[in-house]
Enzyme design. Structure first.
Site, mmCIF file in Angstrom:
data_model
loop_
_atom_site.group_PDB
_atom_site.id
_atom_site.type_symbol
_atom_site.label_atom_id
_atom_site.label_comp_id
_atom_site.label_asym_id
_atom_site.label_seq_id
_atom_site.Cartn_x
_atom_site.Cartn_y
_atom_site.Cartn_z
ATOM 1 N N LEU A 227 0.860 -1.181 0.000
ATOM 2 C CA LEU A 227 0.000 0.000 0.000
ATOM 3 C C LEU A 227 0.897 1.232 0.000
ATOM 4 O O LEU A 227 1.995 1.202 0.552
ATOM 5 C CB LEU A 227 -0.909 0.020 1.235
ATOM 6 C CG LEU A 227 -2.068 -0.977 1.296
ATOM 7 C CD1 LEU A 227 -2.796 -0.835 2.631
ATOM 8 C CD2 LEU A 227 -3.028 -0.778 0.150
ATOM 9 N N ASP A 228 0.398 2.298 -0.611
ATOM 10 C CA ASP A 228 1.169 3.535 -0.606
ATOM 11 C C ASP A 228 1.368 4.027 0.824
ATOM 12 O O ASP A 228 0.562 3.737 1.716
ATOM 13 C CB ASP A 228 0.454 4.619 -1.424
ATOM 14 C CG ASP A 228 0.397 4.266 -2.899
ATOM 15 O OD1 ASP A 228 1.205 3.412 -3.315
ATOM 16 O OD2 ASP A 228 -0.443 4.831 -3.612
ATOM 17 N N ARG A 229 2.412 4.792 1.015
ATOM 18 C CA ARG A 229 2.721 5.324 2.347
ATOM 19 C C ARG A 229 1.557 6.144 2.895
ATOM 20 O O ARG A 229 1.199 6.048 4.073
ATOM 21 C CB ARG A 229 3.991 6.188 2.266
ATOM 22 C CG ARG A 229 4.372 6.868 3.576
ATOM 23 C CD ARG A 229 5.456 7.903 3.357
ATOM 24 N NE ARG A 229 5.795 8.595 4.590
ATOM 25 C CZ ARG A 229 6.888 8.363 5.304
ATOM 26 N NH1 ARG A 229 7.745 7.444 4.911
ATOM 27 N NH2 ARG A 229 7.120 9.029 6.420
#
Length: 475
Positions: A227-229
């Site tokens: 998942l993106d930060r």
């Protein structure tokens, strides 16, 4: 003479403006009532009834059995069971309360079986009872207040920069775990926490999980997808080498392995992941499929990488990217909630598809929606309810701090949340495949478990605040 005509026109214009500000008289059917204001009694129009609430559209009922439920448990699915299934993170008394108030409605179909709302007409709905049986394809609408949440004051991000978390941080990480068995871990990742660490990042999820989430295993769990930060939501980790290999195969876009059994094939076909996002604007269509390949470009002398839509010129390497989307409700305050279902898993796929393909960037996505954010006025504006045409009126709930990354803060955080995931029961199928390949006895209790697992996790704090602000229009 000319001056007289100008004076007449000016008088008529002023008189027209005065009349335009006067409210029209009440309809003849409305009886006047006695009202008292400032100790003076007078006749006035009756008090207006409750305004319509903003409705949240559930997806069409997929039919029985529901993913993650045993097919032999029930023959039919009632309306309240369907709502409890979809809103798995909402306590049942809240859903029952909405039924008791008559707020749960179902879309009416015409004689040909088509929805009138898709023919350009106003949407027609009817109240439904909790015991009413839901048929495949039925659409249920419920006020957004059903998913309102209390916002806790606890930090959503671990304030640590070390590979050796202390006792409080270990307890915090273990609270993020929503499901655990011998094969997998399912966590609700908070925003701003990197998933995969590198040299300058020490408090990434994989490093912290290896130090705090090993439990009774010799090694910590391993990541199988990312998942993106800035995003939040469901994050899956494998606990053994076998489960990690199974999960890597599941999350790969090209599945070449042979099927072990029909049950395994059906469970793999039922797998999906759905996101909720708040976008600026509203898509032109209520639902659809985005088929737009993506390609990567390097900026700032190779220091910055961005993903853009590919133009199929043949001069650039591109990857196929497909996303299903569905609008959850009407546009409020210039924004709308949508549900995203990625059919492929590319880097920044959902963010680029929302910003470039739909033209509605996600709130807080300054990398792919900077231009729209610079022009977007984060101020309350007039929006209308689609079924009645009546305007919404925004209010701020008491005690709600909007300066915490919500839609009304000066710098909102990214509003992208992995809310729902359905996947095969890895623990069960690993044991079954061992039994099929050799003399291995399977635990009867494990065989009784469902073939499919379903997980739903609540939104992070800043998205809960935005949801509560949106749902406060007509509540």
């Amino acid at each position: 003479m000319r001056n007289k005509l100008l004076n007449r026109n000016t008088i008529s214009t002023v008189w027209h403006n005065r009349r335009s500000k006067i409210r029209p008289p009440p309809p003849a059917s409305a009886k006047a009532v006695l009202r008292v204001s400032n100790n003076i009694a007078h006749l006035g129009a009756p008090k207006e009834g409750p305004k319509p609430r903003q409705l949240l559209s559930l997806p069409p009922f997929p039919g029985n059995p529901l993913p993650g439920r045993n097919s032999t448990s029930v023959e039919h699915v009632t309306a309240i069971s369907w709502l409890k299934y979809y809103f798995d993170d909402v306590i049942p008394p809240v859903i029952q309360h909405h039924f008791n108030k008559g707020l749960v409605r179902m879309e009416c179909l015409n004689s040909s079986g088509l929805s009138e709302s898709y023919r350009g007409q106003t949407m027609s709905t009817r109240k439904i009872k909790p015991s009413e049986i839901v048929e495949e394809g039925d659409r249920v609408y419920v006020p957004v207040s059903v998913a309102e949440n209390k916002v806790s004051k606890r930090f959503d991000v671990i304030p640590s920069g070390t590979l050796h978390p202390n006792a409080d941080e270990i307890m915090y990480l273990q609270r993020l775990v929503k499901y655990k068995d011998s094969a997998i871990l399912v966590l609700n990742k908070p925003p701003k926490l990197p998933v995969k660490g590198n040299l300058p990042v020490h408090n990434s999820m994989d490093a912290l999980a290896a130090a705090a989430l090993s439990y009774d295993y010799d090694e910590g769990p391993k990541l199988v997808h990312r998942l993106d930060r800035e995003s939040s939501g469901l994050l899956l980790m494998g606990r053994t080498k076998e489960s990690i290999s199974y999960l890597h195969w599941l999350f790969s876009d090209v599945r070449k392995a042979a099927s072990f059994s029909k049950e395994w094939s059906d469970a793999c076909d039922a797998m999906y992941q759905r996101y909720w996002a708040l976008v600026i604007g509203v898509p032109n269509q209520k639902e659809g499929v985005i088929c737009a390949p993506l390609t990567k470009v390097l900026l700032n002398d190779g220091k910055t990488e961005m993903v853009i839509l590919s133009h199929n010129s043949g001069l650039e390497a591109s990857q196929e990217a497909i996303t299903r989307y569905r609008v959850l409700g009407p546009m409020i305050n210039g924004c709308s909630w949508i549900e995203l279902h990625p059919l492929t898993r590319r880097k920044h796929q959902l963010r680029v598809h929302c910003a470039e393909a739909l033209g509605t960037p996600i709130v807080g996505d300054y990398k792919y929606g900077w231009f729209v954010h610079s022009k977007w006025k984060q101020m309350p504006r007039l929006d209308f309810e689609p079924t009645t045409g009546e305007p919404y009126k925004m209010r701020r709930p008491e005690g709600l701090d909007v300066q915490k990354g919500s839609v009304l803060s000066k710098v909102p955080l990214l509003h992208l949340h992995s809310r729902e995931m359905v996947l095969p029961n890895i623990e069960k199928f690993i044991e079954l495949h061992k039994h099929m390949s050799g003399n291995y006895n399977v635990d009867p209790e494990l065989c009784a478990k469902p073939d499919i697992l379903r997980f739903v996790v609540p939104m992070p704090k800043h998205m809960k605040i935005s949801w509560n602000l949106m749902s406060s229009y007509l509540v």
